[in-house]
Design an enzyme around this catalytic site. Structure first.
Site, mmCIF file in Angstrom:
data_model
loop_
_atom_site.group_PDB
_atom_site.id
_atom_site.type_symbol
_atom_site.label_atom_id
_atom_site.label_comp_id
_atom_site.label_asym_id
_atom_site.label_seq_id
_atom_site.Cartn_x
_atom_site.Cartn_y
_atom_site.Cartn_z
ATOM 1 N N ASP A 225 -0.924 -4.841 5.674
ATOM 2 C CA ASP A 225 -2.081 -5.394 4.969
ATOM 3 C C ASP A 225 -1.727 -5.767 3.531
ATOM 4 O OD1 ASP A 225 -4.779 -6.074 4.664
ATOM 5 O OD2 ASP A 225 -5.272 -4.097 3.867
ATOM 6 N N GLU A 226 -2.207 -6.917 3.101
ATOM 7 C CA GLU A 226 -2.250 -7.327 1.696
ATOM 8 C C GLU A 226 -0.895 -7.250 0.984
ATOM 9 O OE1 GLU A 226 -6.909 -6.280 0.771
ATOM 10 O OE2 GLU A 226 -5.426 -4.697 0.470
ATOM 11 N N VAL A 227 0.129 -7.787 1.617
ATOM 12 C CA VAL A 227 1.433 -7.900 0.958
ATOM 13 C C VAL A 227 1.337 -8.966 -0.133
ATOM 14 C CG1 VAL A 227 3.840 -8.564 1.270
ATOM 15 C CG2 VAL A 227 2.710 -7.110 2.969
ATOM 16 N N VAL B 179 -4.183 -6.125 -4.940
ATOM 17 C CA VAL B 179 -5.616 -6.407 -4.923
ATOM 18 C C VAL B 179 -6.440 -5.326 -5.605
ATOM 19 C CG1 VAL B 179 -5.465 -7.810 -2.829
ATOM 20 C CG2 VAL B 179 -5.895 -5.357 -2.636
ATOM 21 N N HIS C 272 0.818 -1.221 0.000
ATOM 22 C CA HIS C 272 0.000 0.000 0.000
ATOM 23 C C HIS C 272 0.849 1.268 0.000
ATOM 24 C CE1 HIS C 272 -4.035 -1.808 0.374
ATOM 25 N NE2 HIS C 272 -3.381 -2.789 0.995
#
Length: 608
Positions: free
Chosen positions: A370-372, A331, A305
């Site tokens: 988050d969301e690596v 994502v 991010h």
């Protein structure tokens, strides 16, 4: 008629009390816990809808409802808007300290302004009724910052004397006193039938929250939100006794945080030069929130991010920024992650953390996580070569080790920014916190895990059983951006359908854990590990023009769950929820309508 008179709740009037205006043809009478509309009868003591609602429900129109002792006299007395005095002292009857006194004065002014909003017709004629004397005692007159473990309890007493109404609020810390003033405000309303400002008398309330962490997160990076809209969100939180504003300041889309150490970040990364948060802006928000009993927790989400704002930092500091096709690297577009093998990354992170800690003075810090996407890292020759030289392969387990290296190095920079002191860190659930993984990499004494997966996810039980403190943000009940049209494809967005306030209200952390086989009986360690919950608003499809309606009144439903944790279902709270929504609107918060106004005026006539 005799039964009706018994059910009619008496309203006390001064000798010069006002009767209904000629334009009034309706009044409301409390019957069997509901306010019933009927033609105005001058032979009876009349009352308007707001006054009726104040005395009719078991918990009045209080939101969230008190958790401890609640004794409500259900008799209203008119008060003189022009004769209201609010005083605050410490436990030994001395003046409050400078810091707490400053916050108390703001809280007192806020209370007075709320009454100004209620008393709509004050400019047309003198205000009748008795004077209101509010006396606030704060035993600890020095603590100015909310922390996990702060005492938010309060006692509230309201009585009527010969010449005045006396309200007494007693608390250990300022935060409880502020909550007490909010409850007092909710026990006052404007009766548009008698044309008077009225307060409930003979009140005895002892109150405290069920959960210490009651939070909203607002993403101000995907779309920009003005400071005014952020403060308006904080106003709604204060009205609902939420206590934490989690500020998701940056993302791959934009970098609006103006760093003193690295001003290039916002220079390159803000949407426009005007759409930034200066140090003055942030200090303004932090102080505004503290005076309303709310901490501000900053988040710098990493190592994923990131993207916009880092263009100046040099080659290989970030990888896969805006890579296409994006679905292979993240994502949602635009993609971007930090390069954990590049030393410049940690130098810049240290500056960002230092700037954030100087402004926010947080008691906990959110590092994101988050969301690596491992595919993003695999796309970088520099990272692949580094992995090979350090005897690591290309499996997911190998990249978990790389992520662990990043997290440990980044945490040392957080500690440095905090003056060398360790601090609790919040991370989102991720591959790093998956079943069988979390205790390999993270220490349960340092890390708090924020759960965004479904409330039925088995990893929640494992986190509790391994001693991690948790915050619930399960997306099936607490993601308020769900249920709208998709923005990267056709149809609806990924977490549809829309989540109604009823589901939010029934989202009980203890129930979810019990369903997962965790014993959360009073006194158990597991119960103490549940800090609370946080409703999330990710801003791909919302900006300040619609933020009020997305948060409110649904966030208030979560607020009552976390403050009161009632055993009853949402049906028992419906009338109070409608009244609280009206209260938010009167305070300038454009809360979403839940039902036709007719239902608000005709309790029990709409389906439940």
């Amino acid at each position: 008629m005799t039964l009706l008179l018994l059910l009619l709740l008496v309203v006390s009037f001064s000798a010069t009390g006002n009767w209904a205006q000629e334009s009034q043809v309706w009044m409301w009478v409390c019957q069997e816990g509901k306010c019933v509309k009927q033609p105005l009868d001058r032979d009876m003591t009349p009352q308007g809808l707001q006054a009726c609602k104040l005395v009719c429900d078991t918990y009045s129109t209080l939101w969230p409802r008190p958790r401890g002792k609640v004794e409500l006299g259900r008799i209203l007395a008119p008060i003189n808007y022009n004769s209201i005095t609010i005083t605050g002292t410490s436990g030994d009857h001395r003046a409050l300290s400078k810091n707490v006194g400053q916050f108390f004065n703001i809280a007192a002014d806020t209370f007075s302004n709320q009454l100004t909003t209620l008393f709509k017709k004050r400019e047309q004629r003198p205000s009748d009724g008795k004077s209101l004397q509010v006396r606030v005692t704060i035993r600890d007159s020095y603590t100015r910052a909310l922390k996990i473990g702060s005492d938010e309890s309060y006692e509230l007493y309201i009585s009527e004397a010969d010449t005045e109404i006396q309200a007494s609020i007693i608390s250990t810390e300022f935060f409880g006193a502020r909550h007490g003033l909010e409850t007092l405000h909710q026990l006052i309303t404007f009766d548009d039938v008698t044309d008077s400002l009225v307060i409930m008398r003979d009140v005895n309330i002892t109150d405290s929250p069920a959960f210490p962490f009651r939070s909203l997160v607002l993403d101000t990076a995907r779309n920009y939100f003005s400071v005014a809209s952020i403060k308006r969100t904080i106003d709604g939180m204060a009205a609902s006794k939420l206590n934490t504003f989690h500020w998701h300041l940056t993302d791959s889309h934009s970098f609006p945080f103006q760093s003193q150490t690295y001003p290039q970040l916002s220079l390159y990364g803000a949407y426009t030069p005007q759409q930034i948060y200066t140090p003055q802006d942030i200090l303004s928000v932090v102080e505004y929130a503290r005076a309303r009993g709310i901490r501000v927790v900053p988040e710098f989400d990493a190592p994923a991010h990131v993207g916009e704002g880092w263009q100046w930092a040099g080659p290989n500091v970030t990888v896969c920024v805006n890579a296409q096709p994006w679905i292979n690297y993240c994502v949602e577009p635009p993609c971007g992650q930090l390069n954990p093998t590049n030393d410049t990354v940690y130098e810049i992170l240290g500056g960002i953390y230092h700037d954030m800690f100087a402004l926010f003075e947080p008691d906990i810090f959110h590092m994101g996580g988050d969301e690596v996407n491992f595919g993003c890292w695999r796309s970088s020759p520099e990272i692949v070569n580094w992995m090979t030289s350090h005897h690591l392969g290309q499996t997911d387990d190998d990249y978990l080790q790389l992520w662990d290296i990043f997290q440990k190095r980044a945490y040392t920079k957080v500690v440095e920014a905090n003056g060398g002191k360790e601090i609790p860190i919040v991370l989102w659930t991720s591959h790093l916190t998956a079943q069988g993984t979390v205790d390999k990499y993270l220490d349960n004494k340092t890390y708090i895990i924020q759960i965004w997966t479904k409330g039925s996810d088995k990893v929640i039980a494992e986190l509790i059983n391994k001693g991690f403190r948790v915050i619930f943000s399960n997306y099936d009940a607490l993601y308020f951006d769900c249920g709208f049209g998709a923005w990267i494809s056709e149809g609806n967005n990924w977490c549809s359908p829309y989540i109604g306030w009823q589901k939010v209200y029934m989202n009980n952390p203890y129930t979810m854990l019990t369903d997962l086989g965790v014993d959360i009986s009073p006194g158990t360690e597991a119960r103490e590990l549940v800090l609370g919950a946080e409703a999330a608003l990710w801003s791909e499809q919302v900006d300040e023009s619609s933020v009020d309606g997305r948060f409110w009144p649904r966030a208030a439903a979560m607020a009552e769950r976390l403050w009161s944790n009632p055993d009853e279902g949402w049906q028992k709270a419906e009338y109070r929820m409608l009244a609280h929504r009206e209260r938010l609107v009167r305070q300038g918060i454009q809360a979403e309508a839940l039902e036709p106004q007719w239902c608000y005026q005709n309790e029990g006539s709409c389906p439940e």
